[in-house]
Design a protein around this motif. Structure first.
Motif, PDB file in Angstrom:
ATOM      1  N   GLU A  32      -6.711  -3.810  15.051  1.00  0.00           N
ATOM      2  CA  GLU A  32      -5.778  -4.340  14.191  1.00  0.00           C
ATOM      3  C   GLU A  32      -5.108  -3.295  13.241  1.00  0.00           C
ATOM      4  O   GLU A  32      -5.786  -2.762  12.536  1.00  0.00           O
ATOM      5  N   VAL A  33      -3.799  -3.168  13.414  1.00  0.00           N
ATOM      6  CA  VAL A  33      -3.264  -2.291  12.747  1.00  0.00           C
ATOM      7  C   VAL A  33      -3.090  -2.722  11.126  1.00  0.00           C
ATOM      8  O   VAL A  33      -2.859  -3.966  11.055  1.00  0.00           O
ATOM      9  N   LYS A  34      -3.137  -1.815  10.207  1.00  0.00           N
ATOM     10  CA  LYS A  34      -3.170  -2.191   8.719  1.00  0.00           C
ATOM     11  C   LYS A  34      -2.200  -0.812   8.307  1.00  0.00           C
ATOM     12  O   LYS A  34      -2.042   0.062   9.061  1.00  0.00           O
ATOM     13  N   TYR A  35      -1.716  -1.006   7.085  1.00  0.00           N
ATOM     14  CA  TYR A  35      -0.855  -0.106   6.414  1.00  0.00           C
ATOM     15  C   TYR A  35      -1.448   0.229   5.109  1.00  0.00           C
ATOM     16  O   TYR A  35      -2.148  -0.563   4.334  1.00  0.00           O
ATOM     17  N   ALA A  36      -1.188   1.237   4.818  1.00  0.00           N
ATOM     18  CA  ALA A  36      -1.414   1.875   3.261  1.00  0.00           C
ATOM     19  C   ALA A  36      -0.329   2.855   2.627  1.00  0.00           C
ATOM     20  O   ALA A  36       0.209   3.647   3.638  1.00  0.00           O
ATOM     21  N   GLN A  37       0.107   2.353   1.660  1.00  0.00           N
ATOM     22  CA  GLN A  37       1.539   3.253   0.885  1.00  0.00           C
ATOM     23  C   GLN A  37       0.690   4.506   0.420  1.00  0.00           C
ATOM     24  O   GLN A  37      -0.021   4.500  -0.423  1.00  0.00           O
ATOM     25  N   VAL A  38       1.421   5.604   0.911  1.00  0.00           N
ATOM     26  CA  VAL A  38       0.842   6.722   0.253  1.00  0.00           C
ATOM     27  C   VAL A  38       1.977   7.746   0.023  1.00  0.00           C
ATOM     28  O   VAL A  38       2.763   7.986   0.759  1.00  0.00           O
ATOM     29  N   GLY A  39       2.435   7.792  -1.331  1.00  0.00           N
ATOM     30  CA  GLY A  39       3.693   8.516  -1.584  1.00  0.00           C
ATOM     31  C   GLY A  39       4.683   7.633  -1.102  1.00  0.00           C
ATOM     32  O   GLY A  39       4.843   6.492  -1.431  1.00  0.00           O
ATOM     33  N   GLU A  40       5.752   8.356  -0.611  1.00  0.00           N
ATOM     34  CA  GLU A  40       6.742   7.908  -0.119  1.00  0.00           C
ATOM     35  C   GLU A  40       6.974   7.280   1.506  1.00  0.00           C
ATOM     36  O   GLU A  40       7.763   6.691   1.817  1.00  0.00           O
TER      37      GLU A  40
END
Length: 305
Positions: A32-40
């Motif tokens: 299951e793909v997930k996302y994390a905001q890392v800087g820009e």
């Protein structure tokens, strides 16, 4: 006359039938793909397994879908694997202006670890990923418990470069997938069979959902990574010098017949990092795919020490 053993068996069968269900079986793993905001940038990732967290950093132009499922399955038995796409790769985003460098991608990896709430993780990094991994241990030592560097390169004037003919092929932005595979495995029956088996496993995993179908890499991202791993890395003399300051346990590993990141580089790095382990395996650059069981066993022993 029914024996005691048969009586117990019948009681078990009737109990199962009476409950209307059979013993539960574990559902097959689905990525299951997930996302994390890392800087820009927004980094795509997924996790698999159980145990201590292990961050896995892929190499040049590779997505998290290109980890060999056989290796992943072995490692996931005792580790919670965190697989992700570097900036601009697969499902991860990138900045409009080119900020891609080995140190920047190391900072991205550190940002992902923090975004996921981990105080420390183990590290397994391969090829260009092992260059990122070196910088991650140098720039963010408090985040890494133990590190495994596969087919690494020390950078700067300390690198032992690939043969010119190999470099011309590997660094060609228009390199096809199959041409790339030919450089990763040894050009002998064992290597060709290992390449075929590994590609089959990767394809099957993407089809059945146990890995993500996440292979897209733009030409712009390839161009950015080529600059990062050649021109910029070759000009970086500080990485080698800073290896001696690494205090965490490190395992350095490579294939005996690696054409891309020559085995001599692993010796150089292991001799510079205090008390580093050094292991070589039959195979080429993709030795960890060809010898996945032996390699995973070594990693397990290293992490348990």
């Amino acid at each position: 006359m029914i024996s005691l053993g048969k009586s117990l068996f019948l009681v078990f069968v009737f109990a199962i039938l009476g409950s209307g269900s059979l013993p539960a079986q574990a559902a097959p793993f689905k990525a299951e793909v997930k996302y994390a905001q890392v800087g820009e940038v927004k980094l795509a990732y997924y996790t698999r397994g159980k145990g201590e967290p292990m961050l896995m950093i892929m190499g040049y132009a590779g997505s998290m879908s290109l980890w060999d499922p056989a290796l992943v399955e072995e490692l996931a038995k005792t580790n919670l694997l965190i697989m992700f796409d570097n900036r601009g790769i697969g499902f991860s985003t990138d900045t409009k202006e080119n900020q891609t460098s080995i140190p920047q991608m190391a900072d991205d990896a550190a940002g992902l670890v923090k975004a996921l709430g981990y105080k420390k993780v183990n590290l397994l990094a391969w090829s260009m990923g092992a260059r990122i991994g070196q910088q991650l241990m140098i720039r963010h030592p408090d985040l890494i418990k133990k590190g495994v560097l596969c087919a690494p390169d020390p950078g700067g004037s300390h690198s032992v470069h690939m043969e010119p003919s190999v470099a011309a092929t590997f660094n060609n932005p228009k390199l096809t997938f199959l041409e790339n595979v030919e450089l990763l495995f040894t050009n002998d029956p064992a290597g060709k069979q290992a390449a075929k088996d590994s590609l089959g496993r990767i394809h099957s995993a993407a089809q059945n959902g146990s890995a993500l179908n996440d292979f897209a890499v733009s030409q712009e991202t390839k161009d950015r990574q080529i600059i990062a791993r050649t021109k910029l890395w070759s000009a970086d003399e500080s990485n080698y010098e800073n290896l001696k300051n690494i205090k965490i346990p490190v395992l350095v590993a490579d294939g005996r017949d690696d054409l891309i990141d020559r085995p001599e580089n692993s010796k150089i790095i292991a001799s510079q990092i205090p008390f580093a382990w050094l292991a070589f395996y039959d195979g080429g650059h993709a030795f960890l795919y060809q010898q996945y069981k032996k390699f995973a066993d070594t990693v397990k022993v290293f992490l348990e020490k």
